[in-house]
Design an enzyme around this catalytic site. Structure first.
Site, PDB file in Angstrom:
ATOM      1  N   GLY A 143       0.885  -1.308  -0.033  1.00  0.00           N
ATOM      2  CA  GLY A 143       0.074  -0.155   0.111  1.00  0.00           C
ATOM      3  C   GLY A 143       0.803   1.109   0.152  1.00  0.00           C
ATOM      4  O   GLY A 143       2.031   1.192   0.526  1.00  0.00           O
ATOM      5  N   SER A 144       0.521   2.338  -0.399  1.00  0.00           N
ATOM      6  CA  SER A 144       0.855   3.616  -0.395  1.00  0.00           C
ATOM      7  C   SER A 144       0.909   4.153   0.987  1.00  0.00           C
ATOM      8  O   SER A 144       0.116   3.691   1.767  1.00  0.00           O
ATOM      9  CB  SER A 144       0.538   4.733  -1.594  1.00  0.00           C
ATOM     10  OG  SER A 144       0.868   4.199  -2.780  1.00  0.00           O
ATOM     11  N   GLY A 145       1.481   5.249   1.102  1.00  0.00           N
ATOM     12  CA  GLY A 145       1.235   5.834   2.639  1.00  0.00           C
ATOM     13  C   GLY A 145       2.828   5.454   3.236  1.00  0.00           C
ATOM     14  O   GLY A 145       2.633   6.040   4.742  1.00  0.00           O
ATOM     15  N   HIS A 146       3.593   4.599   2.939  1.00  0.00           N
ATOM     16  CA  HIS A 146       4.768   4.172   3.670  1.00  0.00           C
ATOM     17  C   HIS A 146       6.123   4.885   2.749  1.00  0.00           C
ATOM     18  O   HIS A 146       7.118   4.119   3.350  1.00  0.00           O
ATOM     19  CB  HIS A 146       4.731   2.607   3.721  1.00  0.00           C
ATOM     20  CG  HIS A 146       3.578   1.946   4.243  1.00  0.00           C
ATOM     21  ND1 HIS A 146       3.174   2.407   5.268  1.00  0.00           N
ATOM     22  CD2 HIS A 146       2.783   1.168   3.473  1.00  0.00           C
ATOM     23  CE1 HIS A 146       1.901   1.586   5.522  1.00  0.00           C
ATOM     24  NE2 HIS A 146       1.680   0.866   4.344  1.00  0.00           N
ATOM     25  N   LYS A 197       5.876  -8.025   2.156  1.00  0.00           N
ATOM     26  CA  LYS A 197       5.551  -7.628   3.615  1.00  0.00           C
ATOM     27  C   LYS A 197       4.360  -8.452   4.106  1.00  0.00           C
ATOM     28  O   LYS A 197       3.492  -8.494   3.434  1.00  0.00           O
ATOM     29  CB  LYS A 197       5.311  -6.259   3.779  1.00  0.00           C
ATOM     30  CG  LYS A 197       6.394  -5.279   3.614  1.00  0.00           C
ATOM     31  CD  LYS A 197       6.435  -4.153   4.199  1.00  0.00           C
ATOM     32  CE  LYS A 197       5.074  -3.104   3.773  1.00  0.00           C
ATOM     33  NZ  LYS A 197       4.905  -2.963   2.636  1.00  0.00           N
ATOM     34  N   ASP A 220      -1.340  -8.540   0.656  1.00  0.00           N
ATOM     35  CA  ASP A 220      -0.321  -8.509  -0.221  1.00  0.00           C
ATOM     36  C   ASP A 220       0.252  -9.811  -0.514  1.00  0.00           C
ATOM     37  O   ASP A 220       0.584 -10.165  -1.553  1.00  0.00           O
ATOM     38  CB  ASP A 220       0.887  -7.707   0.645  1.00  0.00           C
ATOM     39  CG  ASP A 220       0.756  -6.229   0.968  1.00  0.00           C
ATOM     40  OD1 ASP A 220      -0.130  -5.755   0.521  1.00  0.00           O
ATOM     41  OD2 ASP A 220       1.758  -5.613   1.291  1.00  0.00           O
ATOM     42  N   HIS A 258       0.049   0.715   9.878  1.00  0.00           N
ATOM     43  CA  HIS A 258      -1.392   1.376   9.493  1.00  0.00           C
ATOM     44  C   HIS A 258      -1.915   1.861  10.634  1.00  0.00           C
ATOM     45  O   HIS A 258      -3.432   2.115  10.463  1.00  0.00           O
ATOM     46  CB  HIS A 258      -2.099   0.410   8.538  1.00  0.00           C
ATOM     47  CG  HIS A 258      -1.543  -0.221   7.483  1.00  0.00           C
ATOM     48  ND1 HIS A 258      -0.831  -1.483   8.019  1.00  0.00           N
ATOM     49  CD2 HIS A 258      -1.398  -0.038   6.350  1.00  0.00           C
ATOM     50  CE1 HIS A 258      -0.034  -2.105   6.825  1.00  0.00           C
ATOM     51  NE2 HIS A 258      -0.433  -1.166   5.736  1.00  0.00           N
TER      52      HIS A 258
END
Lengths: 330, 330
Positions: free
Chosen positions: B53-56, B104, B109, B218
């Protein structure tokens, strides 16, 4: 305001111990608050010293190393370092070719570096100061007569550092450092205020739906406060301020800099908007930095710095550098 | 919650355009959300693909380049990328020597990478997955069966990438990637929650005087919620969790990682405390990273990752790397 600290009064000292533990390429004099290169001064090389209040990390300690600074003097949080500290750093890095002081234009920094330079002269060390004043937001400010020094500092330190590494003489290094400053402009925007460890309270009030356009790196007031708006409009406002002061053309280096609390994904959204505006003006981004390089503790927001490159400045920017925060090509 | 964005639904796409504009060493397929090296696949080299996911950020796109990943697949914010995207990336980086998927351990995922691997097998591309699950905080979590994958990912990607650059075969690269994961442990602490662009509201409630010990990237719940405390006590708690799972000895690589909203000066205060604990255990930090490497949007807090090094792993860590977020020695 929760912080990852022990006692507020120990933050800068303990952070310096952390820097020492993390980076074997650096020597940290914790008592005198001086970060310098492990190798010490090199004979015949101009020494580069910078410094300023803490809370702007990685500036300046993160830029000490091959191809950039020889030493950095961190003050307490948002507080100028003292002349004795600067003098000690100046002596430490003197290799007989003189020392360049890179000074962000804040009254305390300027005065203290000036005093340190006078003291160094008594010890027969030639010091030339270069004052960085790239922030177009306001003419005078809370801590400044004239424009504030912000993001251009990274470019001045990198490019002057590359020249010094080539054993250029002090006058040449200072001239090019000033050229970089003259070709650079910055503008910052805050979405939220920052909180110093000592106070525990935000440095200023910013309502939930407002932003500060032209903010300084200590939360100093900017040009105007306005309603929050899209990244596109924030970038339009910022680059308009820059472009009307220094028309943007040719090849540009662009720093999209996080203020400390801004997620990287947002900085890339901003970079995309900067690229749009720059292209619209017929200019071109040829070098870029995106991330936290000169911060204001936990402030959220962004500053944009633009440097009008020349082929020579580009070459010096590309030259090898090996510091904790900027590292390439060696 | 103010953010530097335009429309929430456009954040990942616009950030990708920003990545493309900022980094000429990368090719960004914005439509299919794939970041890959400008040079394309090299014949005989194992290809490395990661994603999540994006945001990392900078994970994973910031780790694409020489000596590390060949391609990254960002999903929407905190959302797994899709199998077609992973398949396209896998085909793109295949140089005939097979492809390593670095995954991960989050259920979405893992399932999607598995499906992509099966689809790739139909195209006669050999894929080996390596699942990263270094987070000792909780056994199962909101999005995970088993332990979550966090900071070890940076080390797995770097070290596997160095081996792949030497044209080692897929089995060897996968074995060493697993070895790095097995020798790594992480623990995260949140001072404040994070806010996704889509929701505009913090993902969980955390009172002004409490912290989440063992938080996920998250904002997933950790081991326990407790009163806020000093950096020293936070580090004691975190390293105690790590040390009781994997006794710390010998030479260690340590990542003190900001969650996105944490000032660098605080991360150095934390590093100093980690160094204190490690020394007390008779171990030694020989490699270090301090900064934002695997973030949770604007969350404030820190995660600590420890890798028990071997001489071989140290050498691979030190090998040249040239990515937006990790760059040295070339």
């Amino acid at each position: 305001m929760k912080k990852l600290i022990n006692k507020p009064e120990d933050v800068t000292t303990e952070a310096l111990r952390g820097v020492a533990a993390a980076h074997s390429s650096l020597v940290v004099d914790v008592d005198n608050k001086i970060i310098s290169r492990a190798g010490g001064a090199r004979k015949g090389k101009v020494g580069l010293v910078s410094g300023g209040g803490s809370g702007h990390e990685p500036l300046h300690g993160g830029f000490v190393g091959y191809g950039m600074l020889d030493a950095a003097c961190p003050g307490e949080v948002f507080t100028s370092p003292v002349p004795d500290q600067m003098l000690a750093a100046t002596k430490l890095v003197d290799g007989g070719a003189g020392v360049l002081h890179i000074v962000k234009n804040y009254t305390g920094d300027v005065l203290n570096f000036q005093m340190a330079a006078e003291l160094a002269a008594d010890d027969d060390i030639e010091v030339t100061p270069v004052v960085v004043n790239d922030d177009v937001a306001v003419q005078d400010s809370l801590y400044t007569a004239g424009r504030r020094g912000t993001g251009a500092t990274v470019f001045v330190e990198k490019i002057a550092g590359a020249l010094a590494e080539q054993d250029k003489e002090l006058k040449k290094v200072a001239d090019v450092a000033r050229e970089v400053n003259e070709r650079s402009r910055s503008f910052g925007v805050a979405l939220t205020a920052c909180t110093t460890p000592g106070s525990g309270q935000p440095g200023f009030e910013l309502p939930d739906d407002e932003i500060e356009l032209g903010v300084g790196i200590h939360g100093e007031p900017g040009r105007e406060r306005g309603k929050h708006r899209t990244a596109a409009k924030i970038v339009d406002f910022s680059l308009d301020a820059i472009h009307s002061d220094m028309p943007l053309s040719g090849d540009l280096a662009v720093l999209v800099n996080g203020m400390g609390g801004t997620p990287l994904i947002e900085l890339y959204v901003v970079f995309n908007e900067v690229n749009r505006v720059v292209k619209g003006l017929g200019a071109r981004i040829t070098r870029s930095l995106v991330g936290n390089y000169i911060t204001a503790l936990d402030m959220t927001g962004v500053s944009i710095t633009v440097v009008r490159l020349t082929p020579d400045l580009t070459k010096l920017w590309d030259a090898p550098v090996e510091t904790p925060a900027l590292r390439w090509g060696r």
